[in-house]
Design an enzyme around this catalytic site. Structure first.
Site, PDB file in Angstrom:
ATOM      1  N   HIS A   8       1.220  -0.860  -0.252  1.00 47.24           N
ATOM      2  CA  HIS A   8      -0.010  -0.156  -0.196  1.00 47.24           C
ATOM      3  C   HIS A   8       1.257   1.083  -0.033  1.00 47.24           C
ATOM      4  O   HIS A   8       2.162   1.321   0.302  1.00 47.24           O
ATOM      5  CB  HIS A   8      -1.063  -0.233   0.854  1.00 47.24           C
ATOM      6  CG  HIS A   8      -0.332  -0.101   2.477  1.00 47.24           C
ATOM      7  ND1 HIS A   8      -0.156  -1.128   3.566  1.00 47.24           N
ATOM      8  CD2 HIS A   8       0.374   0.784   3.473  1.00 47.24           C
ATOM      9  CE1 HIS A   8       0.389  -0.946   4.418  1.00 47.24           C
ATOM     10  NE2 HIS A   8       0.823   0.165   4.470  1.00 47.24           N
ATOM     11  N   GLU A  54      -4.680   2.823   4.588  1.00 44.83           N
ATOM     12  CA  GLU A  54      -4.290   1.850   6.215  1.00 44.83           C
ATOM     13  C   GLU A  54      -3.504   2.947   6.734  1.00 44.83           C
ATOM     14  O   GLU A  54      -4.796   2.184   7.818  1.00 44.83           O
ATOM     15  CB  GLU A  54      -3.181   1.027   5.195  1.00 44.83           C
ATOM     16  CG  GLU A  54      -2.932   0.160   5.785  1.00 44.83           C
ATOM     17  CD  GLU A  54      -1.478   0.506   6.785  1.00 44.83           C
ATOM     18  OE1 GLU A  54      -0.730  -0.706   7.651  1.00 44.83           O
ATOM     19  OE2 GLU A  54      -1.255   1.939   6.885  1.00 44.83           O
ATOM     20  N   GLU A  55      -3.223   3.723   6.732  1.00 46.89           N
ATOM     21  CA  GLU A  55      -3.070   4.253   7.636  1.00 46.89           C
ATOM     22  C   GLU A  55      -3.925   5.154   8.068  1.00 46.89           C
ATOM     23  O   GLU A  55      -4.695   5.865   9.047  1.00 46.89           O
ATOM     24  CB  GLU A  55      -2.237   5.904   7.667  1.00 46.89           C
ATOM     25  CG  GLU A  55      -0.762   5.229   7.816  1.00 46.89           C
ATOM     26  CD  GLU A  55      -0.083   4.381   8.562  1.00 46.89           C
ATOM     27  OE1 GLU A  55      -0.137   4.732   9.781  1.00 46.89           O
ATOM     28  OE2 GLU A  55       0.506   4.086   9.138  1.00 46.89           O
ATOM     29  N   HIS A 152       7.615   7.042   8.078  1.00 50.73           N
ATOM     30  CA  HIS A 152       6.883   8.535   7.752  1.00 50.73           C
ATOM     31  C   HIS A 152       8.160  10.079   9.059  1.00 50.73           C
ATOM     32  O   HIS A 152       7.374  10.356   9.252  1.00 50.73           O
ATOM     33  CB  HIS A 152       5.158   8.556   9.248  1.00 50.73           C
ATOM     34  CG  HIS A 152       4.850   7.257   9.083  1.00 50.73           C
ATOM     35  ND1 HIS A 152       3.442   7.468  10.045  1.00 50.73           N
ATOM     36  CD2 HIS A 152       4.940   6.664   7.876  1.00 50.73           C
ATOM     37  CE1 HIS A 152       2.945   6.330   8.804  1.00 50.73           C
ATOM     38  NE2 HIS A 152       3.460   5.901   8.163  1.00 50.73           N
TER      39      HIS A 152
END
Length: 189
Positions: A8, A54-55, A152
């Protein structure tokens, strides 16, 4: 019948998301590309899914699951790479003992690149729905020592990616997905 390979895109805060999880998306794409380029035609469909959201709570995976769960018995294995694409060591696997033995045998094919380990439990937010319902799952395991250096962050750019390590990750993904897709029977549940 379907063998699902996936990654992803996480680039939602800073950086480019090249390692997390662009690397997983890339090796999934590359696995299918290699199989096609080699002219191989497995017995089952190889399906690439590049997850979104996803996050934000896995909303892309949940939507896909809701759309396809009525055909769950046709999903042979779900595979997700979401821990970077550094030097691979093997696979995390969730499934029956019989299926685990088959996966261990498949991993012996990767002895020439020294990537043969099968670890307990596959990890992957995007494949959890399937594994909870009994579909075997696999996740790439690799060297995580640098993962959180870039995770991130503004440093998660293409310069993080090592082409040789990514090729090894793609090799693992290619071999495992192709062999499972070409077996006479689906993995035992």
């Amino acid at each position: 019948q379907i063998v699902l390979v996936s990654g992803h895109l996480d680039s939602w805060d800073v950086g480019q998301g090249a390692m997390d999880d662009g690397g997983g998306a890339f090796i999934s794409w590359e696995a299918l590309s290699l199989i096609k380029d080699l002219g191989l035609h497995p017995k089952r469909t190889l399906r690439l899914v590049l997850w979104t959201g996803e996050e934000q709570g896995g909303i892309g995976a949940e939507q896909y699951y809701q759309l396809h769960k009525e055909n769950i018995s046709n999903f042979d294995i779900v595979m997700e790479s979401d821990e970077g694409t550094f030097q691979p060591s093997g696979l995390g696997f969730t499934g029956s003992a019989k299926a685990r033995q088959i996966v261990k045998e498949i991993m012996t094919l990767l002895q020439p690149i020294n990537v043969t380990d099968v670890f307990d439990n596959a990890d992957g937010t995007d494949i959890d729905y399937w594994m909870r319902d009994g579909v075997p799952g696999a996740s790439l395991r690799d060297d995580l020592s640098k993962y959180f250096w870039f995770h991130h962050s503004q440093g998660d750019t293409m310069t993080v990616q090592d082409p040789n390590q990514m090729n090894l990750c793609a090799a693992v993904w290619t071999v495992v997905s192709y062999v499972i897709a070409d077996m006479e029977e689906m993995l035992p549940r």
